[in-house]
Design a protein around this motif. Structure first.
Motif, mmCIF file in Angstrom:
data_model
loop_
_atom_site.group_PDB
_atom_site.id
_atom_site.type_symbol
_atom_site.label_atom_id
_atom_site.label_comp_id
_atom_site.label_asym_id
_atom_site.label_seq_id
_atom_site.Cartn_x
_atom_site.Cartn_y
_atom_site.Cartn_z
ATOM 1 N N HIS A 25 19.084 74.129 12.966
ATOM 2 C CA HIS A 25 20.507 73.740 13.159
ATOM 3 C C HIS A 25 21.117 74.346 14.512
ATOM 4 O O HIS A 25 20.481 75.005 15.308
ATOM 5 N N GLY A 26 22.263 73.961 14.788
ATOM 6 C CA GLY A 26 23.053 74.436 15.784
ATOM 7 C C GLY A 26 23.782 76.045 15.751
ATOM 8 O O GLY A 26 23.789 76.614 14.513
ATOM 9 N N ASN A 27 24.573 76.375 16.715
ATOM 10 C CA ASN A 27 25.028 77.664 16.623
ATOM 11 C C ASN A 27 26.226 77.639 15.657
ATOM 12 O O ASN A 27 27.163 76.807 15.258
ATOM 13 N N ASN A 28 26.140 78.709 14.773
ATOM 14 C CA ASN A 28 27.039 78.932 13.736
ATOM 15 C C ASN A 28 27.295 78.003 12.573
ATOM 16 O O ASN A 28 28.256 77.807 12.108
ATOM 17 N N GLU A 29 25.853 77.494 12.447
ATOM 18 C CA GLU A 29 25.898 76.443 11.339
ATOM 19 C C GLU A 29 24.623 76.989 10.390
ATOM 20 O O GLU A 29 24.363 78.185 10.431
ATOM 21 N N SER A 30 24.158 75.978 9.470
ATOM 22 C CA SER A 30 23.256 76.398 8.628
ATOM 23 C C SER A 30 22.416 75.178 8.214
ATOM 24 O O SER A 30 22.689 73.953 8.890
ATOM 25 N N HIS A 31 21.142 75.449 7.690
ATOM 26 C CA HIS A 31 20.568 74.027 7.345
ATOM 27 C C HIS A 31 21.157 73.184 6.643
ATOM 28 O O HIS A 31 20.685 71.684 6.548
ATOM 29 N N ASP A 51 17.629 78.614 8.174
ATOM 30 C CA ASP A 51 18.928 79.261 8.776
ATOM 31 C C ASP A 51 18.470 79.973 9.666
ATOM 32 O O ASP A 51 17.522 81.155 9.358
ATOM 33 N N SER A 52 18.848 79.873 10.967
ATOM 34 C CA SER A 52 18.672 80.898 12.109
ATOM 35 C C SER A 52 19.183 82.272 11.671
ATOM 36 O O SER A 52 20.208 82.379 11.024
ATOM 37 N N ARG A 53 18.643 83.188 12.517
ATOM 38 C CA ARG A 53 19.068 84.650 11.925
ATOM 39 C C ARG A 53 20.556 84.688 12.416
ATOM 40 O O ARG A 53 21.147 84.143 13.230
ATOM 41 N N VAL A 143 28.648 83.228 19.690
ATOM 42 C CA VAL A 143 29.293 82.437 20.525
ATOM 43 C C VAL A 143 29.130 82.954 22.074
ATOM 44 O O VAL A 143 28.781 82.295 22.950
ATOM 45 N N GLU A 144 28.895 84.375 22.185
ATOM 46 C CA GLU A 144 28.647 84.974 23.347
ATOM 47 C C GLU A 144 27.382 84.764 24.125
ATOM 48 O O GLU A 144 27.185 84.502 25.248
#
Length: 218
Positions: A25-31, A51-53, A143-144
């Motif tokens: 998935h993308g930034n600040n998301e989940s599967h 789910d990314s770290r 986000v950074e």
């Protein structure tokens, strides 16, 4: 399900039967953004949605870098002994997918990426400005990360030897030139620009990306 990989705990879902397909998935998301797509794809593939770290139900990390997230995926494939998976990544997930293919492309069969920028400057000005405002407000390290990374070069991309499909919306937050640069730098690649679509309109809670993946595989 959870798995511990070199000290990093990741949450993931596995569903379906057939050739393995890993989805990122993308930034600040989940599967969970892939729920609708997975309902289709699980009829054809064994889908591993990670789910990314620091996102979804995965454990946080002290720092966030795309290279570390790519290493998580490599460890995931090797630890679970997943043989020749298709690797799909959206946005941040696509950046991670590129890095996996650059470092250990022999682990995967095909790569599909959507809405991928090679550097922060590859984002349209309006999108980059919005990310800067978001970070100023939240101080969120995830986000950074988007403001500092990735920093992929055309030479990096030339190391990718697996068949690759690149998709982006005609109204994407990523500059059109990024898609062309990817397509020109990756040897066996195809660029598909989807008319009328935004960065995630055909992916987030949509079955359209499932249809694209299935068509590409035929």
């Amino acid at each position: 399900m959870v798995i511990q990989l070199d000290g990093q705990v990741l949450n993931y879902e596995v569903v379906g039967e057939g050739k393995p397909l890993i989805m990122l998935h993308g930034n600040n998301e989940s599967h969970e953004i892939f729920e609708e797509a997975i309902s289709v794809l699980s009829g054809y593939y064994t889908v591993y949605a990670i789910d990314s770290r620091g996102q979804g139900l995965s454990a946080p990390a002290n720092e966030y870098h795309y290279t570390d997230m790519a290493e998580d995926v490599i460890n995931f494939i090797e630890t679970l002994d997943i043989e020749s998976p298709i690797l799909y990544g959206f946005s941040d997930g696509g950046i991670i997918g590129l890095m996996v293919a650059i470092k250990k492309g022999y682990l995967i069969d095909k790569l599909i990426v959507s809405g991928v920028n090679l550097t922060p400057k590859g984002l349209k000005h309006s999108a980059l400005s919005e990310i800067k405002r978001d970070f100023k407000r939240t101080k969120d390290p995830l986000v950074e990360m988007m403001l500092r990374e990735p920093n992929l070069t055309e030479n990096d991309l030339s190391k990718i030897n697996v068949p690759t499909l690149i998709t982006m919306g005609s109204n994407d937050m990523v500059k059109p030139a990024e898609g062309r640069k990817l397509n020109n730098s990756i040897k066996s690649s195809t660029l598909k620009v989807l008319d009328g679509e935004t960065h995630g309109s055909y992916i987030i809670h949509s079955t359209k990306i499932a249809d694209i993946i299935l068509t590409y595989q035929l």
